[in-house]
Write a protein that holds these residues in place. Sequence first.
Motif, mmCIF file in Angstrom:
data_model
loop_
_atom_site.group_PDB
_atom_site.id
_atom_site.type_symbol
_atom_site.label_atom_id
_atom_site.label_comp_id
_atom_site.label_asym_id
_atom_site.label_seq_id
_atom_site.Cartn_x
_atom_site.Cartn_y
_atom_site.Cartn_z
ATOM 1 N N PRO A 120 -1.115 -0.935 0.304
ATOM 2 C CA PRO A 120 -0.864 0.415 -0.307
ATOM 3 C C PRO A 120 -0.550 0.473 -1.831
ATOM 4 N N VAL A 121 -1.434 0.787 -2.782
ATOM 5 C CA VAL A 121 -1.224 0.473 -4.122
ATOM 6 C C VAL A 121 -1.267 1.813 -5.068
ATOM 7 N N LYS A 140 0.663 -1.426 -11.773
ATOM 8 C CA LYS A 140 1.650 -2.612 -11.553
ATOM 9 C C LYS A 140 1.160 -3.771 -10.856
ATOM 10 N N GLU A 141 0.209 -3.529 -9.924
ATOM 11 C CA GLU A 141 -0.591 -4.463 -9.119
ATOM 12 C C GLU A 141 -1.450 -5.490 -9.665
ATOM 13 N N MET A 156 3.912 4.951 -8.044
ATOM 14 C CA MET A 156 4.024 5.230 -9.389
ATOM 15 C C MET A 156 4.158 3.966 -10.366
ATOM 16 N N GLY A 157 5.155 2.892 -9.727
ATOM 17 C CA GLY A 157 5.616 1.893 -10.563
ATOM 18 C C GLY A 157 6.625 2.253 -11.487
ATOM 19 N N LEU A 182 5.184 5.411 1.374
ATOM 20 C CA LEU A 182 4.517 4.403 1.944
ATOM 21 C C LEU A 182 3.941 4.609 3.413
ATOM 22 N N GLN A 209 -4.772 7.891 -1.973
ATOM 23 C CA GLN A 209 -3.960 8.703 -1.343
ATOM 24 C C GLN A 209 -3.593 9.792 -2.583
#
Length: 292
Positions: free
Chosen positions: A10-11, A27-28, A14-15, A111, A105
């Motif tokens: 799950p990426v 952010k990933e 919003m970070g 999550l 998504q």
Amino acid sequence: MKRINTAVFPVAGMGTRFLPATKASPKEMMPVVDKPLIQYCVEEAYEAGIRHMVFVTGRHKRAIEDHFDTAFELETELETQHKHALLETVRAIQPPDMDCTYVRQPRALGLGHAVLCAEHLTNKEAFAVILADDLMIGESGGPGVLKQMVTQFEKLGRSILAVQEVPLEHVKRYGIVAGSPADSGLTRVSQIVEKPDPKHAPSQLAVAGRYILTPTVFEQIKLQPRGAGGEIQLTDGIAGLLNLEAVYAYAYQGKRYDCGAKDGFLEATVEMALKHPEVGAGFRQYLKQLQL
Ligand code: UTP
């Protein structure tokens, strides 16, 4: 033997803890030394025998798709310049037997909701969930954390959550589990709560960002109303699962860095830089001469 074939990443979050860096970039994709966080996680899943990677993405996440795609112009350029080592580094990002699938998504509804978006891609089988915020490094020379969990799954055939003991003042950052001791390193979970107040925490066993879940969890997520923070929480879906099936917590061997927060990201960067074959020795010398 029961196998895990699919990992869900799950990426779509919003970070916000990493603004302004995450305003327009995922952010990933932030690198720890020279590799983006998401690549460490995909490598961990691949090492665990998983070949189908499902990314649950959102807006501003195109860079992740590009990272796991062929970079034709770059590869041609490196080939022309005879930069073979770099070419291998680039090609190794997507081994030929690995498949990547992307699903959107549409809104960051939590999550649990993100995991639900991948339901139709998991083939009604148990699957892994990996949160790229958590960089997990197995013990030196030993298996990675997800591989350890897959080994446990092959014996148990049940959902497994990676856990570690955390200080009491940190329990409010995590999902916390409690239960009864099972085999070595395993706890049969009887309770799970999201981000409890330290006064009411049932234990100090915190869930880290690695899960193996049976498909029953999808039905349980669908039953959940919006939980803490107005989001559909995976923890609530797992709490529902506990009433239907055995769920185990597994105390993994290795170290977790919370790279979704600035301090954890810095710790990971320093420690991974010290281990890095190319820059490690020089970086150690540099740190030693700092006046701290
Ligand atoms: P976090 O709670 O860390 O949320 O999500 P976040 O939005 O990424 O970061 P902050 O808290 O605002 O800084 C845990 C994981 O779940 C994913 C995130 O991408 C992260 O990997 N997630 C979260 C989704 O995919 N969708 C969501 O709706 C929420």
